[in-house]
Design a protein around this motif. Structure first.
Motif: not given
Length: 277
Positions: A175-195
């Motif tokens: 759920m966290a990964r989904t919100f971060w990705t779809l919501g583009r939340i803090c992309p500098t840190m949270l983009a591609k969270p599984s990478s």
């Protein structure tokens, strides 16, 4: 919000060098306080879907579960009651701090809390992050305005949360990964969270380093302000928060438990106040 690593915050060193002797000087309870900063200080997403909830602000809120600075100080003296102002604005960066300070000065606030900088780092690209020198210059300008307009005001600067800690505690949560990705939340840190690719790991490390540099700059500006300013000594940055401290509506902003933790960490590491009773 935050992870305990020894060298995380030179801000601690900056203030401890000048603040040890000051800490013994208890301060009279303020009569008017003002919260300045971004969405964290507005209680954003702590009580509703993408709305601010000022009552749950760690600083100036009046919700009993949070036990904000306002409520703790009001318990010491009735002079502060109903004099809790909140000029923080969701999305605010260091560029907005001076304008908020001017409002606090006009309101004759004699206690001001500042938590700003997460949005300076949480932008679309690393290149768009606020330069550290710019952040320091803005902080100096805001504090100079406060010193000139309200020379007796006490200032508490809270450290910016450790954004990489947020990634660490949420990266395995779908759920966290989904919100971060779809919501583009803090992309500098949270983009591609599984990478776990080297490029993404290094990106996260650089963003974290920028937040640490902002915290150092804020502590240096606070020390330059003088005896009327304190930082939390890096307590918020170091706090080992979990997903239980963040809103399930975005997995980013502090929920009521997170706001309570912010209040505890900052109040315990701030001023010593005189109990008039």
């Amino acid at each position: 919000m935050i992870g305990r690593l020894g060298p995380v915050l030179a801000a601690v060193v900056v203030l401890s060098a000048s603040g040890t002797a000051q800490a013994a000087q208890a301060q009279p309870v303020p009569e008017i306080m003002a919260a300045l900063g971004d969405s964290i200080s507005t209680g954003f997403n702590s009580c509703g879907w993408y709305v601010s909830c000022a009552a749950r602000s760690w600083s100036a809120g009046d919700n009993g579960e949070v036990r904000s600075h306002y409520l703790r100080l009001s318990a010491l003296s009735g002079t502060l009651q109903s004099h809790n102002l909140n000029y923080a604005v969701p999305g605010a960066t260091s560029a907005d701090l001076l304008g908020q300070v001017k409002k606090a000065v006009a309101a004759k606030a004699d206690y001001v809390t500042i938590l700003v900088g997460a949005q300076d780092a949480c932008v679309r690209t690393e290149q768009a992050m606020t330069p550290v020198a710019t952040y320091r210059r803005r902080m100096d300008a805001a504090l100079a305005e406060l010193r000139a307009g309200a020379p007796g005001a006490r200032v508490l600067i809270a450290s910016i949360p450790d954004l990489r800690r947020l990634w660490q505690v949420g990266k395995d949560n779908p759920m966290a990964r989904t919100f971060w990705t779809l919501g583009r939340i803090c992309p500098t840190m949270l983009a591609k969270p599984s990478s776990t690719r080297r490029a993404d790991t290094e990106r996260r490390n650089r963003v974290r380093a920028r937040v640490m540099a902002y915290n150092r700059a804020a502590a240096e500006a606070c020390a330059a302000y003088g005896a009327g300013c304190r930082t939390d000594g890096g307590a918020v940055f170091r706090f080992p928060f979990t997903l239980g401290h963040v809103s399930k509506w975005d997995y980013f902003h502090p929920n009521i438990d997170g706001q309570r933790a912010l209040a505890e960490q900052t109040f315990d590491h701030g001023f010593d106040w005189i109990d008039p009773r």
